[in-house]
Structures are given as structure tokens and as C-alpha cells.
Design a protein around this motif. Structure first.
Motif, PDB file in Angstrom:
ATOM      1  N   ASP A  91      15.734   7.656  -7.634  1.00  0.00           N
ATOM      2  CA  ASP A  91      14.961   7.627  -8.866  1.00  0.00           C
ATOM      3  C   ASP A  91      14.528   6.196  -9.124  1.00  0.00           C
ATOM      4  O   ASP A  91      15.284   5.253  -8.845  1.00  0.00           O
ATOM      5  CB  ASP A  91      15.801   8.128 -10.050  1.00  0.00           C
ATOM      6  CG  ASP A  91      16.138   9.599  -9.934  1.00  0.00           C
ATOM      7  OD1 ASP A  91      15.300  10.355  -9.402  1.00  0.00           O
ATOM      8  OD2 ASP A  91      17.229   9.994 -10.369  1.00  0.00           O
ATOM      9  N   ALA A  92      13.316   6.027  -9.675  1.00  0.00           N
ATOM     10  CA  ALA A  92      12.805   4.677  -9.924  1.00  0.00           C
ATOM     11  C   ALA A  92      11.764   4.725 -11.033  1.00  0.00           C
ATOM     12  O   ALA A  92      11.345   5.793 -11.474  1.00  0.00           O
ATOM     13  CB  ALA A  92      12.198   4.097  -8.648  1.00  0.00           C
ATOM     14  N   TYR A  93      11.324   3.532 -11.438  1.00  0.00           N
ATOM     15  CA  TYR A  93      10.298   3.390 -12.470  1.00  0.00           C
ATOM     16  C   TYR A  93       9.153   2.546 -11.918  1.00  0.00           C
ATOM     17  O   TYR A  93       9.367   1.370 -11.581  1.00  0.00           O
ATOM     18  CB  TYR A  93      10.886   2.738 -13.725  1.00  0.00           C
ATOM     19  CG  TYR A  93       9.906   2.619 -14.852  1.00  0.00           C
ATOM     20  CD1 TYR A  93       9.590   3.720 -15.634  1.00  0.00           C
ATOM     21  CD2 TYR A  93       9.272   1.420 -15.117  1.00  0.00           C
ATOM     22  CE1 TYR A  93       8.675   3.632 -16.666  1.00  0.00           C
ATOM     23  CE2 TYR A  93       8.356   1.316 -16.143  1.00  0.00           C
ATOM     24  CZ  TYR A  93       8.068   2.418 -16.921  1.00  0.00           C
ATOM     25  OH  TYR A  93       7.148   2.333 -17.934  1.00  0.00           O
ATOM     26  N   ASN A  94       7.974   3.133 -11.792  1.00  0.00           N
ATOM     27  CA  ASN A  94       6.727   2.490 -11.354  1.00  0.00           C
ATOM     28  C   ASN A  94       6.673   2.039  -9.892  1.00  0.00           C
ATOM     29  O   ASN A  94       5.666   2.238  -9.240  1.00  0.00           O
ATOM     30  CB  ASN A  94       6.333   1.316 -12.238  1.00  0.00           C
ATOM     31  CG  ASN A  94       5.800   1.750 -13.572  1.00  0.00           C
ATOM     32  OD1 ASN A  94       5.384   2.890 -13.753  1.00  0.00           O
ATOM     33  ND2 ASN A  94       5.829   0.849 -14.529  1.00  0.00           N
ATOM     34  N   THR A  95       7.713   1.393  -9.378  1.00  0.00           N
ATOM     35  CA  THR A  95       7.684   0.887  -8.000  1.00  0.00           C
ATOM     36  C   THR A  95       9.052   1.051  -7.363  1.00  0.00           C
ATOM     37  O   THR A  95      10.070   0.803  -8.000  1.00  0.00           O
ATOM     38  CB  THR A  95       7.309  -0.613  -7.974  1.00  0.00           C
ATOM     39  OG1 THR A  95       6.037  -0.785  -8.581  1.00  0.00           O
ATOM     40  CG2 THR A  95       7.248  -1.141  -6.549  1.00  0.00           C
ATOM     41  N   LEU A  96       9.041   1.455  -6.104  1.00  0.00           N
ATOM     42  CA  LEU A  96      10.281   1.537  -5.334  1.00  0.00           C
ATOM     43  C   LEU A  96      10.065   0.792  -4.024  1.00  0.00           C
ATOM     44  O   LEU A  96       9.181   1.153  -3.236  1.00  0.00           O
ATOM     45  CB  LEU A  96      10.656   2.998  -5.068  1.00  0.00           C
ATOM     46  CG  LEU A  96      11.929   3.235  -4.261  1.00  0.00           C
ATOM     47  CD1 LEU A  96      13.143   2.620  -4.969  1.00  0.00           C
ATOM     48  CD2 LEU A  96      12.146   4.723  -4.055  1.00  0.00           C
ATOM     49  N   ASN A  97      10.831  -0.278  -3.829  1.00  0.00           N
ATOM     50  CA  ASN A  97      10.790  -1.036  -2.577  1.00  0.00           C
ATOM     51  C   ASN A  97      11.860  -0.472  -1.662  1.00  0.00           C
ATOM     52  O   ASN A  97      13.038  -0.436  -2.032  1.00  0.00           O
ATOM     53  CB  ASN A  97      11.024  -2.519  -2.830  1.00  0.00           C
ATOM     54  CG  ASN A  97       9.939  -3.116  -3.690  1.00  0.00           C
ATOM     55  OD1 ASN A  97       8.753  -2.918  -3.442  1.00  0.00           O
ATOM     56  ND2 ASN A  97      10.331  -3.833  -4.723  1.00  0.00           N
ATOM     57  N   ILE A  98      11.453  -0.034  -0.485  1.00  0.00           N
ATOM     58  CA  ILE A  98      12.367   0.618   0.449  1.00  0.00           C
ATOM     59  C   ILE A  98      12.506  -0.248   1.689  1.00  0.00           C
ATOM     60  O   ILE A  98      11.513  -0.605   2.321  1.00  0.00           O
ATOM     61  CB  ILE A  98      11.865   2.031   0.812  1.00  0.00           C
ATOM     62  CG1 ILE A  98      11.746   2.864  -0.464  1.00  0.00           C
ATOM     63  CG2 ILE A  98      12.792   2.685   1.832  1.00  0.00           C
ATOM     64  CD1 ILE A  98      11.092   4.208  -0.275  1.00  0.00           C
TER      65      ILE A  98
END
Length: 70
Positions: A36-43
Motif C-alpha cells: 500500500d502507498a500514497y501517490n508514489t511507490l519506489n520499488i
């Protein structure tokens, strides 16, 4: 939703609107990542070379796109 870079070799970012659940599936349909994340997820995870389906489920939308890992 936007995935940068695509194709990717290791790290990539998924951007979307608001709170969302981000899932990544292999071509066989196996879920290989979820967060789960908000606006951006760096993977920065290691994925085998191949094509993946990214599904982003927000409060009022569902989007999906392909990701190529080279």
C-alpha cells in the motif's frame, strides 16, 4: 498510473493518485509483490527477467499496465 523506467532492469517507480494498493503479477498470474502507498511507490526489488502486470487499486479506480524487466 505511470511506471518509470519501463523497461526496467532493477529499480522503478509507480505513480498514481491518492492511497492505493499496488500489486505485481507474473505472466502466470502469481502475485510477486504487494504494498500500500500514497501517490508514489519506489520499488527496488529483484524480479526475474520477463513481463509483469502491475495493478493499482485506489479508492475509486483500478488501473493496470505491463512492466518489462530486462
Amino acid at each position: 498510473m505511470n511506471v518509470v523506467p519501463n523497461p526496467a532492469s532493477d529499480a522503478f517507480s509507480v505513480t498514481f493518485n491518492g492511497n492505493a494498493n499496488v500489486s505485481i503479477y507474473s505472466t502466470t498470474g502469481q502475485k510477486v509483490f504487494e504494498r500500500d502507498a500514497y501517490n508514489t511507490l519506489n520499488i527496488n526489488e529483484h524480479f526475474a527477467i520477463g513481463i509483469y502486470n502491475i495493478v493499482v487499486k485506489g479508492e475509486d479506480y483500478v488501473e493496470n499496465t505491463k512492466l518489462i524487466i530486462k
